[in-house]
Design a protein around this motif. Structure first.
Motif, mmCIF file in Angstrom:
data_model
loop_
_atom_site.group_PDB
_atom_site.id
_atom_site.type_symbol
_atom_site.label_atom_id
_atom_site.label_comp_id
_atom_site.label_asym_id
_atom_site.label_seq_id
_atom_site.Cartn_x
_atom_site.Cartn_y
_atom_site.Cartn_z
ATOM 1 N N ILE A 139 96.749 22.114 63.645
ATOM 2 C CA ILE A 139 96.627 22.270 65.997
ATOM 3 C C ILE A 139 95.594 21.545 65.905
ATOM 4 O O ILE A 139 94.744 21.469 67.058
ATOM 5 N N GLY A 140 95.398 23.466 65.342
ATOM 6 C CA GLY A 140 93.698 23.553 65.930
ATOM 7 C C GLY A 140 93.115 22.502 65.925
ATOM 8 O O GLY A 140 91.734 22.646 66.678
ATOM 9 N N PHE A 141 92.576 22.431 64.390
ATOM 10 C CA PHE A 141 91.532 21.135 64.443
ATOM 11 C C PHE A 141 91.359 20.249 65.376
ATOM 12 O O PHE A 141 90.275 19.383 66.060
ATOM 13 N N VAL A 142 92.915 19.796 65.717
ATOM 14 C CA VAL A 142 92.782 18.780 66.509
ATOM 15 C C VAL A 142 92.604 19.052 68.179
ATOM 16 O O VAL A 142 91.361 18.541 69.048
ATOM 17 N N ALA A 146 89.180 17.689 69.943
ATOM 18 C CA ALA A 146 89.362 17.481 72.041
ATOM 19 C C ALA A 146 87.946 17.519 72.291
ATOM 20 O O ALA A 146 87.821 16.846 73.590
ATOM 21 N N ILE A 147 88.572 19.643 72.681
ATOM 22 C CA ILE A 147 87.334 20.020 73.339
ATOM 23 C C ILE A 147 85.885 19.702 72.799
ATOM 24 O O ILE A 147 84.885 19.627 74.045
ATOM 25 N N LEU A 148 85.718 19.496 71.880
ATOM 26 C CA LEU A 148 83.662 19.222 71.252
ATOM 27 C C LEU A 148 84.014 17.431 71.736
ATOM 28 O O LEU A 148 82.607 17.472 72.473
ATOM 29 N N ILE A 149 85.227 16.955 72.040
ATOM 30 C CA ILE A 149 84.536 15.505 72.327
ATOM 31 C C ILE A 149 84.778 15.807 73.576
ATOM 32 O O ILE A 149 83.568 14.582 74.974
ATOM 33 N N PHE A 150 84.833 15.993 74.541
ATOM 34 C CA PHE A 150 84.999 16.701 75.461
ATOM 35 C C PHE A 150 83.641 17.106 76.720
ATOM 36 O O PHE A 150 82.115 16.363 77.139
ATOM 37 N N VAL A 374 91.683 30.964 65.935
ATOM 38 C CA VAL A 374 90.746 30.994 65.209
ATOM 39 C C VAL A 374 89.931 29.798 64.684
ATOM 40 O O VAL A 374 88.704 29.397 64.741
ATOM 41 N N THR A 375 90.619 28.561 64.289
ATOM 42 C CA THR A 375 90.375 26.829 63.848
ATOM 43 C C THR A 375 89.287 26.718 65.382
ATOM 44 O O THR A 375 88.597 26.370 64.983
ATOM 45 N N VAL A 376 90.144 26.898 66.159
ATOM 46 C CA VAL A 376 89.485 26.664 67.297
ATOM 47 C C VAL A 376 88.477 26.780 68.169
ATOM 48 O O VAL A 376 87.116 26.568 67.951
ATOM 49 N N VAL A 377 88.846 28.650 68.169
ATOM 50 C CA VAL A 377 86.751 29.025 68.342
ATOM 51 C C VAL A 377 85.901 28.804 67.016
ATOM 52 O O VAL A 377 84.656 28.996 67.875
ATOM 53 N N ALA A 378 86.210 28.899 66.056
ATOM 54 C CA ALA A 378 85.137 28.844 65.334
ATOM 55 C C ALA A 378 84.635 27.383 64.847
ATOM 56 O O ALA A 378 83.534 27.790 64.813
ATOM 57 N N THR A 379 85.290 26.617 65.402
ATOM 58 C CA THR A 379 84.671 25.149 65.356
ATOM 59 C C THR A 379 83.774 24.641 66.084
ATOM 60 O O THR A 379 83.359 24.556 65.924
ATOM 61 N N VAL A 380 84.465 25.067 67.834
ATOM 62 C CA VAL A 380 83.934 25.212 68.633
ATOM 63 C C VAL A 380 82.714 25.613 69.461
ATOM 64 O O VAL A 380 81.460 25.267 69.598
ATOM 65 N N VAL A 387 83.707 23.869 59.150
ATOM 66 C CA VAL A 387 84.051 25.255 59.226
ATOM 67 C C VAL A 387 84.858 26.148 59.781
ATOM 68 O O VAL A 387 85.660 26.597 59.332
ATOM 69 N N GLY A 388 85.506 25.279 61.037
ATOM 70 C CA GLY A 388 86.347 25.741 61.385
ATOM 71 C C GLY A 388 87.738 25.855 60.861
ATOM 72 O O GLY A 388 88.498 26.488 60.575
ATOM 73 N N VAL A 389 87.977 24.412 60.300
ATOM 74 C CA VAL A 389 89.137 24.409 59.418
ATOM 75 C C VAL A 389 88.978 25.982 58.224
ATOM 76 O O VAL A 389 89.842 25.811 58.003
ATOM 77 N N GLY A 390 87.956 25.706 57.262
ATOM 78 C CA GLY A 390 87.520 26.535 56.089
ATOM 79 C C GLY A 390 88.311 27.893 56.592
ATOM 80 O O GLY A 390 88.595 28.866 56.212
#
Length: 508
Positions: A139-142, A146-150, A374-380, A387-390
């Motif tokens: 869910i964090g990945f998704v 979405a945030i990165l696409i925007f 954590v997944t969302v923040v690290a990815t963004v 990195v975010g998923v890891g």
């Protein structure tokens, strides 16, 4: 995983039937969907591929050739139908330092080697590791995606002529409202055509696809990197190739899992792994920069356009070549506002809005919410889905281990046996390195009577750390001249203890 991005197949087909190439070819309505989806994806791929080429420090044609060869190759080799692979920002960032220090030929060699690494990892079954990705990480990945696409659209919305904003709004209105009237033609394609027509008819001065870079004027040909075949060359390119292979596989497998969920079908992660590698090898030998699955374009293909088969992926690659080489002047006139509208729609549709509702956050365990954040923040923050998923998986592991470690309990009771007082310790819970670390401290060594029974019928021994902890307990009691009896071990635990006890060195 329940998200807001499910798109059901037509009522007259099962999800599996809708993925069939043969069934699609026989049904004009389905085939039209695949063809138009491929066209829309190609229009979105061209400016992105050019932008990623600039990130990597190579000519635009290198990214465009990668987009075409990756899409065409993966349509045959990949394990996930309808998924789009092409040049990506993540892989471009990995190889950019190599281009700066050693040039294009070394980068192409690294792309080919990355493909070899991916084939090896795929054959070894690395794709099967996807089952260890927790739902909260997915869910964090998704949401991060979405945030990165925007946010990736913001450069085309900042410091631009004011007409960009109403045209972008018009594009979004068409995408959202047209399906209420008709679904004969995909709304994103209509949006692109209408906005382009307005810009051309009224001669509007707007940023266009052509502003991103010069399009190629010839088809790709075989390319062999001019690098010496030496150990030194391998040492130079191997770190970049390995990084590209790891990032590309993780993004591709996560995207495949996402599409599985959207389409309610399964895909072969093993095939997808080695297929990505083979596609990168082919891309490299045609002068492309390689890449991996593109989540944004895949969402355009699957969610916005309704494609389900390999036909759309194949045609996306073909259309990239046709549009870039034969119709480059026409494609160059497409306003970026039209493509921005499509990508904003994709980002909104991709985000799992249910996951951030107050009722959902209140219901979910805090640990799972923390993993998602954590997944969302690290990815963004890093702009790197890998990195975010890891970090998300690592956080989930730590929190799970911490929680499970407290499940093991030790209860002490005193009773009689043959006129002797016996101390009975009942251990409940899973015993592994985390939960058994403090097992040694749970016993009253000096105060206990001469006979001690440790009942493990409610436990299971998982690792050598637990065996070593039990050895330490027995050794401590022997130091006090007392006898310990371990009972209740299940068959697997008994076999492990018989194999390891007394052979792990000094106990505690």
């Amino acid at each position: 995983m329940s998200t807001t991005i499910h798109s059901a197949p037509p009522a007259d087909a099962t999800p599996e039937e809708r993925q069939s190439v043969l069934a699609t070819v026989r049904r004009p309505r389905w085939l039209k969907t695949e063809v138009l989806a491929g066209l829309i994806v190609a229009l979105a791929l061209i400016p992105e591929a050019i932008a990623f080429s600039l990130i990597a420090g190579v000519d635009p044609q290198v990214g465009l050739f990668a987009a075409a060869t990756m899409a065409v190759s993966i349509s045959f080799l990949g394990g996930r139908p309808a998924m789009i692979s092409a040049a990506t920002a993540a892989t471009a960032l990995v190889v950019a330092p190599l281009v700066a220090s050693h040039g294009l030929d070394y980068m192409i060699a690294a792309v080919i080697l990355a493909g070899v690494f991916q084939v090896i990892l795929g054959v070894l079954g690395v794709g099967k590791l996807m089952r260890f990705i927790p739902r909260s990480v997915m869910i964090g990945f998704v949401n991060a995606l979405a945030i990165l696409i925007f946010t990736s659209q913001l450069p085309d919305l900042i410091g631009v002529p004011w007409l960009v904003y109403p045209l972008t709004a018009l594009g979004l209105a068409i995408i959202y409202l047209l399906p209420r009237i008709t679904t004969v033609v995909p709304a994103p394609l209509v949006s692109i055509i209408v906005i382009t027509a307005i810009a051309v008819v009224f001669a509007l001065n707007l940023p266009t696809v052509g502003d991103k870079g010069e399009l190629p004027d010839a088809l790709p040909t075989l390319f062999f990197p001019d690098v010496p075949f030496t150990v030194e060359t391998f040492q130079i390119i191997a770190p970049f190739a390995l990084g590209m292979a790891a990032v590309g596989l993780l993004e591709s497998l996560m995207t495949a899992k996402l599409v599985d969920d959207i389409t309610d079908t399964r895909s072969s992660k093993v095939r997808e792994s080695w297929g990505q590698g083979a596609a990168n090898i082919i891309s490299g030998f045609f002068g492309g920069m390689g890449g991996c699955a593109m989540v944004g374009q895949t969402m355009i293909n699957v969610k916005a356009s309704g494609a389900r088969t390999r036909i759309s992926t194949f045609l996306a690659g073909v259309f990239v070549l046709v549009l870039a080489v034969s119709l480059g002047d026409v494609v160059a006139m497409v306003p970026m506002a039209a493509l921005v509208a499509v990508m904003i729609f994709v980002s909104i549709a991709t985000f799992d809005w249910h996951s951030i509702r107050p009722s959902t956050l209140k219901m979910m365990p805090k640990s799972e919410t923390a993993v998602m954040v954590v997944t969302v923040v690290a990815t963004v923050a890093t702009h790197n889905l890998a990195v975010g998923v890891g970090l998300g998986v690592l956080t989930a592991m730590v929190l799970f281990t911490r929680r499970v470690a407290h499940f093991a309990t030790v209860t002490r009771t005193l009773g009689g046996k043959d006129d002797q007082t016996v101390a009975r310790y009942t251990v409940n819970g899973e015993l592994f390195w985390a939960s058994s670390n403090d097992l040694y401290t749970q016993f009253e060594y000096a105060e206990d009577p001469q006979h001690i029974v440790i009942d493990l019928s409610g436990s299971h021994l998982w690792d050598a750390s637990t065996i070593a902890a039990l050895d330490s307990v027995e050794e401590k009691y022997r130091h006090y001249g007392k006898h310990v009896e371990v009972t209740g071990l299940n068959e697997a635990s008994r076999a492990m203890r018989a194999r390891m006890t007394g052979r792990l060195g000094a106990g505690h």
